[in-house]
Each structure stands twice: as structure tokens, then as C-alpha cells.
Design an enzyme around this catalytic site. Sequence first.
Site, PDB file in Angstrom:
ATOM      1  N   ARG A  51      -8.526  10.690  21.017  1.00 38.47           N
ATOM      2  CA  ARG A  51      -7.807  10.324  22.229  1.00 38.47           C
ATOM      3  C   ARG A  51      -6.453   9.699  21.938  1.00 38.47           C
ATOM      4  O   ARG A  51      -5.562   9.717  22.780  1.00 38.47           O
ATOM      5  CB  ARG A  51      -8.642   9.334  23.044  1.00 38.47           C
ATOM      6  CG  ARG A  51      -9.928   9.924  23.615  1.00 38.47           C
ATOM      7  CD  ARG A  51     -10.727   8.862  24.332  1.00 38.47           C
ATOM      8  NE  ARG A  51     -11.144   7.795  23.415  1.00 38.47           N
ATOM      9  CZ  ARG A  51     -11.815   6.718  23.789  1.00 38.47           C
ATOM     10  NH1 ARG A  51     -12.144   6.559  25.063  1.00 38.47           N
ATOM     11  NH2 ARG A  51     -12.166   5.806  22.901  1.00 38.47           N
ATOM     12  N   LYS A 182     -27.474  13.747  -1.371  1.00 38.18           N
ATOM     13  CA  LYS A 182     -27.433  12.994  -2.621  1.00 38.18           C
ATOM     14  C   LYS A 182     -27.952  13.846  -3.773  1.00 38.18           C
ATOM     15  O   LYS A 182     -28.920  14.590  -3.641  1.00 38.18           O
ATOM     16  CB  LYS A 182     -28.264  11.705  -2.494  1.00 38.18           C
ATOM     17  CG  LYS A 182     -27.637  10.680  -1.554  1.00 38.18           C
ATOM     18  CD  LYS A 182     -28.479   9.430  -1.489  1.00 38.18           C
ATOM     19  CE  LYS A 182     -27.825   8.387  -0.598  1.00 38.18           C
ATOM     20  NZ  LYS A 182     -26.572   7.859  -1.163  1.00 38.18           N
ATOM     21  N   HIS A 240     -33.800   9.276   7.831  1.00 48.64           N
ATOM     22  CA  HIS A 240     -33.645   9.204   6.376  1.00 48.64           C
ATOM     23  C   HIS A 240     -34.982   9.184   5.646  1.00 48.64           C
ATOM     24  O   HIS A 240     -35.246  10.010   4.759  1.00 48.64           O
ATOM     25  CB  HIS A 240     -32.846   7.951   5.982  1.00 48.64           C
ATOM     26  CG  HIS A 240     -31.447   7.925   6.493  1.00 48.64           C
ATOM     27  ND1 HIS A 240     -30.721   9.077   6.718  1.00 48.64           N
ATOM     28  CD2 HIS A 240     -30.625   6.906   6.821  1.00 48.64           C
ATOM     29  CE1 HIS A 240     -29.520   8.748   7.162  1.00 48.64           C
ATOM     30  NE2 HIS A 240     -29.440   7.452   7.230  1.00 48.64           N
TER      31      HIS A 240
END
Length: 484
Positions: A51, A182, A240
Site C-alpha cells: 500500500r 531446512k 511445524h
Amino acid sequence: MVSRVIPVDPFDLVIFGGTGDLARRKILPGLFRRFCSGQMPEEARITGAARSEMDDDAYRALVGEAIREFGGPRACDHGTLEAFLERVGYEQVDAMGEGGWSALKARMRPGCVRAFYFSVAPSLFGALAERLKGFGLADDDSRVVVEKPFGKDLASARALNLTLAQHFDETQIYRIDHYLGKETVQNLMAVRFGNVLFEPLWNAQFVDHIQITVAETVDVSGRGGYYDQSGAMRDMVQNHLMQLLCLIAMEPPARFEPDAVRDEKLKVIRALDPVDHHHIVRGQYAPDDNQPGYRAHVEDPRSRTESFVAMRCHISNWRWAGTPFYLRTGKMLRARTSEIAVVFKDAPHSIFGADAGRHRNVLAIRLQPNEGMTLDVTIKEPGPGGMRLVDVPLDMSFAEALGPEAEEVPDAYERLIMDVIRGNQTLFMRGDEVEAAWAWTDPIIEGWQTRGDVPKPYDAHSSGPEDALMLMHRDGRKWREIRT
């Protein structure tokens, strides 16, 4: 050992929320490091969209500042940063209106991969998706990347999936969980499925239990508004830790391909038993002389939101029947560490007698810090005086095994963004997978609310509430020490 860097196809990447914290800390520095590695083609272009009113030069200055702060030691090498910034531009875009979309479309080039990164609140996903299609920016080969939180419960996750599905095919949607990017997480699959040594032992017959720990030392200051609406269960366990659980427990996929891998992960989630509330511990860090408590960082002075969760889970299938999985995560703990520990059973009979003590093989996979793996094996303690046994680790730390190249291993965002450009969804969550995770998580949260459960207080920089220790002690086990 020489690592191979394979360049990706030319691309136009638009980062919605391109002036935000995630873009500054992770996305843009990650792209810069891929540029330094030679993986980003000459024709690649990156456009920030937000924005704020600014031109290309102002945005390049913002990006340059972010890379100098978060980009690592190569941020100022021999004009590299300047060369990267030449590929960066900016458009002011109204996500809920008409402004800026035609100008953004004019930046898109034919013959390039088009990817759109939604680094914004989930409430904007639908509006962005609608305008990307409505203004003709996205075609049938375009990709969209969406950040967590992907919903706050099953109903909202279904609604988000439905909204995105109105404009994009499932093969175009990349739900990102940076833990899956990872290096060690991917090495977990290599260790399991690439070595005959482990896979025959990877089951309830030989594994006593599995621990998954994601511990953080930070508090929730600066994130109190968001965190108090989510808590550790929504913020960490549902995504996770669930993903780590799936990778450690899933059956071997037929091929290392996106849907083959994700099919097996989905089976694990659907095989998870409901968790009895006696097998869950919630905690909230308390104030002390030097540290304000959790409630000092949120609006509600009586908040019952958890900053810590520990639980015992079971998977009802042939491979894991009877083998407990212990999960824990929390803020303001003793050390920052993420680890998966596979604890194998005792040998069926010890020839060394009771004096030799109890010894177990443990495969520990460290996600952070110092990514790597150790395998505890039992040997004779050196010296005279009989057969005294001691456990020693076989250390497979990347930094030692790979030398200087370990420092060049891409971080999670680098790897995952390049996978988006390649069109590889293996390390991204599928819609049905997300919904299945919420379907398992929702009853746990609803149970807390129905019973009016209050989280147990715990000291800052500790291992969490005492009740979490008892969760293991009742089973004759103990948590691995939280340490760096």
C-alpha cells in the site's frame, strides 16, 4: 565436495507485502543469496507490492538496507548487491480495490514463470487471488505462495482452501512451512529411505519412543496481539510439529514426488489418535525479577493462552502401534533448539550384568542451531577395571562433515522459493493435509475451552512446567535436556 547449483528458469516474482517484516528479514535476503550463488538467471525480476507510496528507487533503497542487515556476509561483495537491486522494482497496489493492478500487469513478461508471494494477512488471500485472475496477471501456469497461519481452525482453513480453489488449481498453490525447507528435515528422509541400516528398525518393534522438541528463548513481545489469538497449539503444533511428526512416521513413498510424499504424510495425520486431556500439558511463562510474564505482552490481563504445550500422541497403524510420540514447544525456554530424537529400545538381553547400567541408542536430528545428526552408541569405557560401558555420539554435524560448504547451505526460504519457481510442491502442504491437521487439533483446543483449563505457570528460561516433566516420568521416561 563441490555442490551443484542448478539455475532456475527466468521468472517474475511479485511479493505482496513487499515492505513487511517477513519480506525484509527472510524473503528478500534469501533471494539475494540465491543471486549470489548463481542460481538466479539474468532475466529474473522481483517486484514488491504494497500500500505504501514509493517508486522503484525508494524500494531498492529499502531492499538494500534489509539485505545489509539480514543478508549475511556477502551483502556488499564487489557490486553484487547493486547488480541484484537492478532486478528489483515496486508497484503501489490496493489489495481490496482497483488501484495499481494495471501497472503491475504491465511489468509481467511473456515466457517467464510467474509467481505471486502472499506475504500478507490471510484475510487478503481471496482478494489478491480474485484480482490476479481478474486483471489477467495470473495464467494457468502461475504459482501462488501463501504463508501461515492457514486458518485458525478447520472451518476457516476450509474456507481459505475454497477461496483459493475458485481461482487457482491445487497444483498452483504452495502453502509454505519453512521447517520443511531446512536441510536437516530433508536429510531425515535421506537417512530413513536411503540407508538400509535404519529403515528395518524404524518401527514399534525397535523404537521405544520419539521426542520432537521446538524450544524458543524469545517472548511474545511485539507479537502479543497475534499470539494471544493463536497460542502454541495453533502457532506451532498444528503446522511445524505436525509436519515433523509426519516425516518421522510416514511410510516410504513409492517415489520422491510431490503427491507421493504428501499422500503418506496425510495417512499419518489421519491415523493419529485423539489425545486424552490427561496427556497434554499447557503452560504460560510467569514473570520474575528480570522478565515480565506472558500477560504483560498481551491485552487481556487474565489471558489463558498457552505459550507452552507438551503432549503424548499415538499413531494407530501397524508400524507405530504402542509407540508414543512426545511433542513439546514453548516460548521463553532455556535454549533455542529444535530436535527430533528417535530413542531405540534396550537390547533384549545384556551380557554385561546389572552393573553395566542401562544404555540406549538414540538418533538425534538437530534442526537448529548447528544443523546435523548424532547417533548415540554404546562402547567400552577406555581403561582397565572391567567392562564399563559408556554412550558416545557419532556426530554428523554439517559444519564438520561438509567443511566450508556447510556455510553455503541455503536456508529454508531460499530453498522453498526456488522450489516454487521450479514447480516442485514436495515440500509444501496440500489442502487436504492442512484440513486433516486442523481436524485433529480442533477437539484439543475445544476441550480446553469447554473445561476452562488454565495453563500451568513456568519460570522463564526453564524447561517448562513441572507437569511436562511428569508427563514423561509417569511413563518411566524423561525428556532430553533442552540445550544449544
